[in-house]
Design an enzyme around this catalytic site. Sequence first.
Site, PDB file in Angstrom:
ATOM      1  N   GLU A  58     -11.842  -0.971  11.575  1.00  0.00           N
ATOM      2  CA  GLU A  58     -11.336  -0.150  10.480  1.00  0.00           C
ATOM      3  C   GLU A  58     -12.359   0.885  10.042  1.00  0.00           C
ATOM      4  OE1 GLU A  58      -9.303  -0.737   6.067  1.00  0.00           O
ATOM      5  OE2 GLU A  58      -9.570  -2.443   7.407  1.00  0.00           O
ATOM      6  N   ALA A 106      -2.706   7.890   4.671  1.00  0.00           N
ATOM      7  CA  ALA A 106      -1.266   8.145   4.781  1.00  0.00           C
ATOM      8  C   ALA A 106      -0.461   7.385   3.741  1.00  0.00           C
ATOM      9  CB  ALA A 106      -0.772   7.798   6.184  1.00  0.00           C
ATOM     10  N   HIS A 115      -7.493   6.484   6.469  1.00  0.00           N
ATOM     11  CA  HIS A 115      -6.414   5.622   5.966  1.00  0.00           C
ATOM     12  C   HIS A 115      -5.832   6.185   4.663  1.00  0.00           C
ATOM     13  CE1 HIS A 115      -4.935   1.154   6.053  1.00  0.00           C
ATOM     14  NE2 HIS A 115      -3.955   2.019   5.867  1.00  0.00           N
ATOM     15  N   ARG A 154      10.324   0.040   8.109  1.00  0.00           N
ATOM     16  CA  ARG A 154      10.716   0.880   6.977  1.00  0.00           C
ATOM     17  C   ARG A 154      10.193   2.298   7.172  1.00  0.00           C
ATOM     18  NH1 ARG A 154       9.202  -3.942   4.430  1.00  0.00           N
ATOM     19  NH2 ARG A 154      10.830  -4.957   3.175  1.00  0.00           N
ATOM     20  N   ILE A 155       8.943   2.381   7.591  1.00  0.00           N
ATOM     21  CA  ILE A 155       8.339   3.706   7.780  1.00  0.00           C
ATOM     22  C   ILE A 155       8.977   4.407   8.966  1.00  0.00           C
ATOM     23  CG2 ILE A 155       6.195   4.931   8.292  1.00  0.00           C
ATOM     24  CD1 ILE A 155       4.743   2.547   6.892  1.00  0.00           C
ATOM     25  N   THR A 157      -0.376   5.716  12.274  1.00  0.00           N
ATOM     26  CA  THR A 157      -0.502   5.454  10.836  1.00  0.00           C
ATOM     27  C   THR A 157      -0.174   3.991  10.541  1.00  0.00           C
ATOM     28  OG1 THR A 157       1.801   6.119  10.474  1.00  0.00           O
ATOM     29  CG2 THR A 157       0.112   7.821  10.185  1.00  0.00           C
ATOM     30  N   ALA A 158      -0.078   3.167  11.589  1.00  0.00           N
ATOM     31  CA  ALA A 158       0.330   1.764  11.423  1.00  0.00           C
ATOM     32  C   ALA A 158      -0.903   0.889  11.199  1.00  0.00           C
ATOM     33  CB  ALA A 158       1.135   1.314  12.625  1.00  0.00           C
ATOM     34  N   ARG A 159      -1.452   0.367  12.272  1.00  0.00           N
ATOM     35  CA  ARG A 159      -2.658  -0.447  12.216  1.00  0.00           C
ATOM     36  C   ARG A 159      -3.535  -0.094  13.417  1.00  0.00           C
ATOM     37  NH1 ARG A 159      -1.281  -1.151   7.736  1.00  0.00           N
ATOM     38  NH2 ARG A 159      -0.917  -3.118   6.609  1.00  0.00           N
TER      39      ARG A 159
END
Length: 325
Positions: free
Chosen positions: A264, A285, A283, A155-156, A234-236
């Site tokens: 993280e 975004a 984190h 989606r992103i 910007t994912a994981r």
Amino acid sequence: MGPAIHRALLDTAALDRLPRVADTDTALLVTDYRAADPQLLARTEVLFTHWGSPLLDEDALRRLPALKAVVHAAGSVKHHVTPAVWERGITVSSAAAANALPVAEFTLAAILFANKRVLESSRRYRHERSAYELLPYYTGHGNYRRTVGIVGASRIGRRVIELLRPFDLDVLLYDPYVDPDEATALGVRPLPLDELVSLSDVVSIHAPAIPETRRMFGARLLRRLPDGATLINTARGSLVDTEALVAELESGRIHAVIDVTDPEELPADSPLYTLPNVLLTPHIAGSLGNELTRMAHWAIDEVERYAHGQPFAHGIGPDELSRSA
């Protein structure tokens, strides 16, 4: 959901809307199904969830015999929805499409700033505190006819592709689930991952965190980035080998915009905090501040559809979990 998000998510308008579409106590917060009122759980038909929601395993579902739907006012449901939910025929909705919007906007800004070398020039200006000759410094930089590689038509990823259309950029895509005809419809050129990385001035990661993608950007692939290229994640964090990325960044050969990391929470002595060619953010975004309100209202829209016997507009199934963040 967690207590902090409960306070931040539901603004006055949301608090007014929810009771109009469902029999809802908007002040009630469940963080542990074992500690919640069993009579309340027994008659609960829809769960309205967000970050920090307790796990919906078989034990929880035994306490929720009337449950028919889970409406998640955020993105991924992986942290609380288990296979037992679908096995019981419970429908699930997610506001992932709403959460994709700010991530894509953040990514667009990062791409344009990276190609323009905005952060680098800002640091130099702050250091020199006087004008410097721009034309030699900017040779080869800018946003005209640059190549951007998108990894993952999520989606992103798709929203980023859409936002990039007005610009004079060549957009490449790697996604094993997208065939050439669909790539053409998206307006991108599909390529194998190695080739995409080798040709891109900016590579932006939008793939899911699944076993197949763990540390997909390791030392070998990072070495294929052209000198001066920028990697955006910007994912994981798990999609990138942090140690290998730090090694490339410490060489000064590439740049990075990193919103998610592995681990993280980075140790305090991580070079990523201080390297001049890194923009590191905590984190941010995804939806924050008033962007949370958008997700809340998307979720309330789904509750309203359910109340009218309509299907969810943003329903998701177990098959999607294997290809989502």
